[in-house]
Scaffold this active site. Structure first.
Site, PDB file in Angstrom:
ATOM      1  N   THR A 177       6.199  26.801   2.922  1.00 21.84           N
ATOM      2  CA  THR A 177       6.283  26.356   1.525  1.00 21.84           C
ATOM      3  C   THR A 177       7.497  25.460   1.292  1.00 21.84           C
ATOM      4  O   THR A 177       8.499  25.563   2.004  1.00 21.84           O
ATOM      5  CB  THR A 177       6.322  27.553   0.540  1.00 21.84           C
ATOM      6  OG1 THR A 177       6.395  27.057  -0.789  1.00 21.84           O
ATOM      7  CG2 THR A 177       7.507  28.482   0.792  1.00 21.84           C
ATOM      8  N   ARG A 178       7.351  24.562   0.295  1.00 20.97           N
ATOM      9  CA  ARG A 178       8.486  23.737  -0.138  1.00 20.97           C
ATOM     10  C   ARG A 178       8.667  23.905  -1.646  1.00 20.97           C
ATOM     11  O   ARG A 178       9.335  23.112  -2.291  1.00 20.97           O
ATOM     12  CB  ARG A 178       8.276  22.260   0.212  1.00 20.97           C
ATOM     13  CG  ARG A 178       6.899  21.708  -0.086  1.00 20.97           C
ATOM     14  CD  ARG A 178       6.861  20.209   0.077  1.00 20.97           C
ATOM     15  NE  ARG A 178       6.978  19.585  -1.205  1.00 20.97           N
ATOM     16  CZ  ARG A 178       5.951  19.200  -1.968  1.00 20.97           C
ATOM     17  NH1 ARG A 178       4.714  19.366  -1.558  1.00 20.97           N
ATOM     18  NH2 ARG A 178       6.150  18.626  -3.129  1.00 20.97           N
ATOM     19  N   HIS A 214       5.438  32.275  -6.567  1.00 19.01           N
ATOM     20  CA  HIS A 214       5.133  33.110  -7.732  1.00 19.01           C
ATOM     21  C   HIS A 214       4.116  34.177  -7.332  1.00 19.01           C
ATOM     22  O   HIS A 214       3.833  34.355  -6.158  1.00 19.01           O
ATOM     23  CB  HIS A 214       4.616  32.209  -8.862  1.00 19.01           C
ATOM     24  CG  HIS A 214       5.564  31.102  -9.198  1.00 19.01           C
ATOM     25  ND1 HIS A 214       6.748  31.326  -9.852  1.00 19.01           N
ATOM     26  CD2 HIS A 214       5.538  29.778  -8.913  1.00 19.01           C
ATOM     27  CE1 HIS A 214       7.397  30.180  -9.984  1.00 19.01           C
ATOM     28  NE2 HIS A 214       6.688  29.223  -9.419  1.00 19.01           N
ATOM     29  N   HIS A 258       1.313  33.286  -4.873  1.00 13.66           N
ATOM     30  CA  HIS A 258       1.701  33.164  -3.454  1.00 13.66           C
ATOM     31  C   HIS A 258       1.889  34.529  -2.820  1.00 13.66           C
ATOM     32  O   HIS A 258       1.564  34.743  -1.660  1.00 13.66           O
ATOM     33  CB  HIS A 258       2.979  32.339  -3.333  1.00 13.66           C
ATOM     34  CG  HIS A 258       2.893  31.016  -4.006  1.00 13.66           C
ATOM     35  ND1 HIS A 258       3.445  30.787  -5.249  1.00 13.66           N
ATOM     36  CD2 HIS A 258       2.281  29.876  -3.633  1.00 13.66           C
ATOM     37  CE1 HIS A 258       3.196  29.544  -5.608  1.00 13.66           C
ATOM     38  NE2 HIS A 258       2.491  28.969  -4.644  1.00 13.66           N
ATOM     39  N   ARG A 274      -4.707  24.721   0.205  1.00  7.68           N
ATOM     40  CA  ARG A 274      -5.256  23.472  -0.340  1.00  7.68           C
ATOM     41  C   ARG A 274      -4.180  22.388  -0.270  1.00  7.68           C
ATOM     42  O   ARG A 274      -3.031  22.637  -0.552  1.00  7.68           O
ATOM     43  CB  ARG A 274      -5.649  23.725  -1.804  1.00  7.68           C
ATOM     44  CG  ARG A 274      -6.420  22.616  -2.417  1.00  7.68           C
ATOM     45  CD  ARG A 274      -6.642  22.874  -3.898  1.00  7.68           C
ATOM     46  NE  ARG A 274      -7.402  21.776  -4.466  1.00  7.68           N
ATOM     47  CZ  ARG A 274      -6.869  20.615  -4.835  1.00  7.68           C
ATOM     48  NH1 ARG A 274      -5.572  20.410  -4.690  1.00  7.68           N
ATOM     49  NH2 ARG A 274      -7.622  19.661  -5.347  1.00  7.68           N
ATOM     50  N   ARG A 291      40.067   2.629 -19.263  1.00  7.25           N
ATOM     51  CA  ARG A 291      40.882   1.531 -18.703  1.00  7.25           C
ATOM     52  C   ARG A 291      42.268   2.052 -18.290  1.00  7.25           C
ATOM     53  O   ARG A 291      42.807   1.662 -17.263  1.00  7.25           O
ATOM     54  CB  ARG A 291      41.039   0.423 -19.748  1.00  7.25           C
ATOM     55  CG  ARG A 291      39.791  -0.416 -19.919  1.00  7.25           C
ATOM     56  CD  ARG A 291      39.780  -1.511 -18.907  1.00  7.25           C
ATOM     57  NE  ARG A 291      38.522  -2.239 -18.880  1.00  7.25           N
ATOM     58  CZ  ARG A 291      38.267  -3.194 -17.997  1.00  7.25           C
ATOM     59  NH1 ARG A 291      39.155  -3.512 -17.077  1.00  7.25           N
ATOM     60  NH2 ARG A 291      37.126  -3.820 -18.000  1.00  7.25           N
ATOM     61  N   ARG A 341      34.410  -5.656 -14.614  1.00 11.71           N
ATOM     62  CA  ARG A 341      33.769  -4.928 -15.721  1.00 11.71           C
ATOM     63  C   ARG A 341      32.639  -4.056 -15.164  1.00 11.71           C
ATOM     64  O   ARG A 341      32.457  -2.916 -15.601  1.00 11.71           O
ATOM     65  CB  ARG A 341      33.199  -5.915 -16.749  1.00 11.71           C
ATOM     66  CG  ARG A 341      34.250  -6.632 -17.581  1.00 11.71           C
ATOM     67  CD  ARG A 341      33.513  -7.572 -18.521  1.00 11.71           C
ATOM     68  NE  ARG A 341      34.357  -8.576 -19.127  1.00 11.71           N
ATOM     69  CZ  ARG A 341      34.827  -8.511 -20.379  1.00 11.71           C
ATOM     70  NH1 ARG A 341      34.570  -7.471 -21.127  1.00 11.71           N
ATOM     71  NH2 ARG A 341      35.534  -9.495 -20.874  1.00 11.71           N
TER      72      ARG A 341
END
Ligand code: PPS
Length: 573
Positions: A198-199, A203, A206, A292, A437, A451
């Site tokens: 898994t990446r 939950h 899974h 899937r 500045r 700038r």
């Protein structure tokens, strides 16, 4: 006993070369060195540990061609992903990379010598062919983009001598090498292990899927998430590992083990699924779940899928006899609210009510703080995710005001600062042009380049503060469009960016200048002054325009507050 490794022998180069460590370390100090990129480091780590067995180095041309054309190494072993070491022409010339040369491979993060490569060959890959045969050829595919935009034009093949493990400082105890994980399974007495790649955060769906797979095969579960490189935009691995750790006690009776895989994913769908299965076999798993759209990169800009949803399953099925790890195919899991259970989509009787929350929907709920129901995830998992994804009212943001000197931008910025401080809930940082500045850019002048550098510094500070949840109010003149666009891009990596153009006319700004700065510019005492003898590029795209000639400071601040409020940034719980 764990599953035999791919090719029959675990190529644990670290263990093999340990007796020669001192000798190799001394040699590495004297050799020319290639400093490896993050992706190359991931590949190297898995070659050295045996995760890519039977590879003993980066692929030479023969192996590379075999893999690209037929999923085969030259010794006949199945292998689906090309693993060459890519280099540039300049590196070849500078380091004298040629067959027979020995070169040190070095870690860019800490300059440690990790391995020595003995160059077998240096070859020019046909990248278009690799892109097509391995990834499907779509130029938008992330691996194809990497090939075309990042990878060097030449590939180097050669066997490796291992010197050192990569140094890691996060989740070290969970970073098992294949040999360590095999030993761990042995210790636990596990002989049947189903691995889950898994990446993403995990939950309830899974957890149900992996338990079902384990039940069907009378196996234990290896949660084997990728912590190397995944798809840009994925939830970072720090958060994910905390999620997996939170989930682990939800498995019955020590059924699951968590191990981290330092893989650089290619998002190569079918090819990647075969590769993933081989890697898990090397880590000792006997079964591997392919779901899937396994390792798919999603959709291209035309909304087309790069691969069919079950292409990866067909690919592993084709090689199932020689893979040596049993692939467990799975359909999407879906929730059945009436019976409070999860089932694979193909096992749901027609007409049954189902519920799902997509990844996009989950991210949106995290962003807005909306409810994430318990049927979808566990409270302890949601808590971890919410810590990393605070709701809008706790997220940082930047309001960037641009306009002529004395346009009223400083007055609005100061008043907004006070208003947001009154509201509380966040730390508020004020970056006035003059402060920056003085404190950050005192050596810079007012040329276009200076700038731009000045705005770049403001953008950097604003992005870091935004990342840590602060409200930032920046109010430089910022006369150039490209610098403002760059600032927006930088800040938006971490939070919202609002560009407010204080469009008070030059005439009015000059007329009301009590400090006599415009007079000095007109007289030539100050040179290159914005509006006098230097341009101001009107922003092409703004979130708000205010003009202090027509609007009071109070009203301008109110408009900004209303804008922030409408985005949910000022909600108080
Ligand atoms: N040549 C020139 N052009 C524009 N401004 C000049 C110039 N020389 C000095 N100053 C004073 O510098 C302040 C503006 O700096 P900024 O950092 O806002 O400018 S920029 O965004 O980098 O273009 C601003 O100071 P404050 O008025 O104190 O804010 C200007 O008066």
């Amino acid at each position: 006993m764990a599953n035999p490794p791919h090719g029959g022998e675990l190529k644990d180069l670290l263990a093999r070369d340990a007796p020669r460590h001192a000798e190799l370390s001394a040699e590495a100090e004297k050799l020319p060195a290639i400093v490896l990129s993050e992706r190359q480091l991931c590949d190297l780590e898995l070659i050295l540990s045996g995760g890519f067995s039977p590879l003993e180095g980066f692929m030479n041309e023969k192996d590379y061609n075999g893999v690209v054309e037929n999923n085969r190494l030259s010794d006949g072993n199945l292998f689906s992903m090309p693993i060459p070491l890519d280099v540039s022409k300049a590196q070849i010339e500078e380091l004298a990379i040629k067959p027979g040369a020995r070169l040190t491979l070095r870690d860019f993060r800490d300059d440690r010598n990790l391995a020595i490569i003995t160059v077998d060959d240096v070859y020019t890959p046909n990248k278009a062919n690799e892109a097509k045969k391995v990834f499907g050829g779509d130029p938008e595919h992330p691996a194809v983009k990497y090939l075309n935009e990042t990878a060097g034009a030449f590939y180097v093949g050669g066997k490796l001598d291992a010197i050192n493990r990569l140094e890691h400082y996060d989740y070290v105890a969970l970073r098992y090498t294949p040999a360590e994980l095999r030993l761990h399974f042995d210790k636990l007495g596990w002989s049947r292990v189903v691995a889950f790649q898994t990446r993403n955060p995990m939950h309830r769906a899974h957890r149900e899927l992996t338990v079902r797979a384990a039940r069907a095969r009378q196996a234990n579960v290896l949660i084997h998430p990728v912590v190397g490189l995944t798809k840009p935009g994925d939830i970072d691995h720090f958060t994910r590992v905390r999620v997996y750790q939170a989930l682990l006690p939800r498995y019955p009776n020590g059924m699951a083990v968590l191990g981290l895989l330092p893989l650089a994913m290619r998002m190569g769908g079918p090819r990647e699924a075969i590769w993933h299965a081989i890697i898990r076999k090397n880590f000792g798993a006997t079964h591997f779940i392919v779901g899937r759209d396994h390792a798919g990169p999603g959709k291209n800009s035309k909304g087309e899928e790069f691969y069919g949803p079950y292409d990866a399953q067909y690919a592993v099925e084709k090689y199932k006899d020689e893979l040596g790890i049993e692939v467990v195919p799975f359909q999407m899991m879906t929730y059945l609210p009436d019976s409070d259970e999860y089932r694979p989509k193909d096992e749901v009787p027609s007409g049954t009510r189902t519920l799902d929350i997509s990844g996009t929907e989950l991210r949106s709920r995290l962003r807005t703080g909306r409810d994430i129901p318990e049927w979808f995830s566990y409270p302890e998992v949601v808590k971890v995710l919410r810590e990393s994804h605070p709701p809008r009212h706790a997220q940082g943001f930047t309001v960037f005001l641009t306009g002529y000197q004395n346009s009223g931008k400083d007055a609005i910025a100061r008043a907004l600062h006070v208003t947001l401080n009154q509201q509380g809930g966040r730390s508020v940082s004020l970056l006035l042009g003059e402060t920056v500045r003085a404190e950050l850019s005192s050596e810079l002048g007012f040329s276009r380049a200076d700038r731009t550098r000045n705005i770049g510094r403001i953008a950097f500070v604003a992005s870091e503060l935004t990342r840590s949840g602060a409200a930032v109010i920046a109010a430089p003149i910022a006369p150039f469009e490209d610098a403002r666009v760059h600032a927006k891009e930088l800040v938006e990596k971490f939070g919202s960016f609002y560009l407010v153009h204080v469009a008070t006319s030059l005439e009015h700004s000059e007329k009301t200048d009590k400090r006599g700065i415009y007079a000095k510019a007109r007289s030539g005492e100050i040179k290159g002054f914005t509006g006098v003898d230097d341009p101001y590029e009107v922003p092409a795209k703004v979130n708000l325009t205010v003009d202090i000639e027509k609007t009071s400071v109070r009203s301008a601040v109110h408009q900004i507050v209303l804008m922030l409020e409408s985005e949910g940034l000022l909600d108080r719980l």
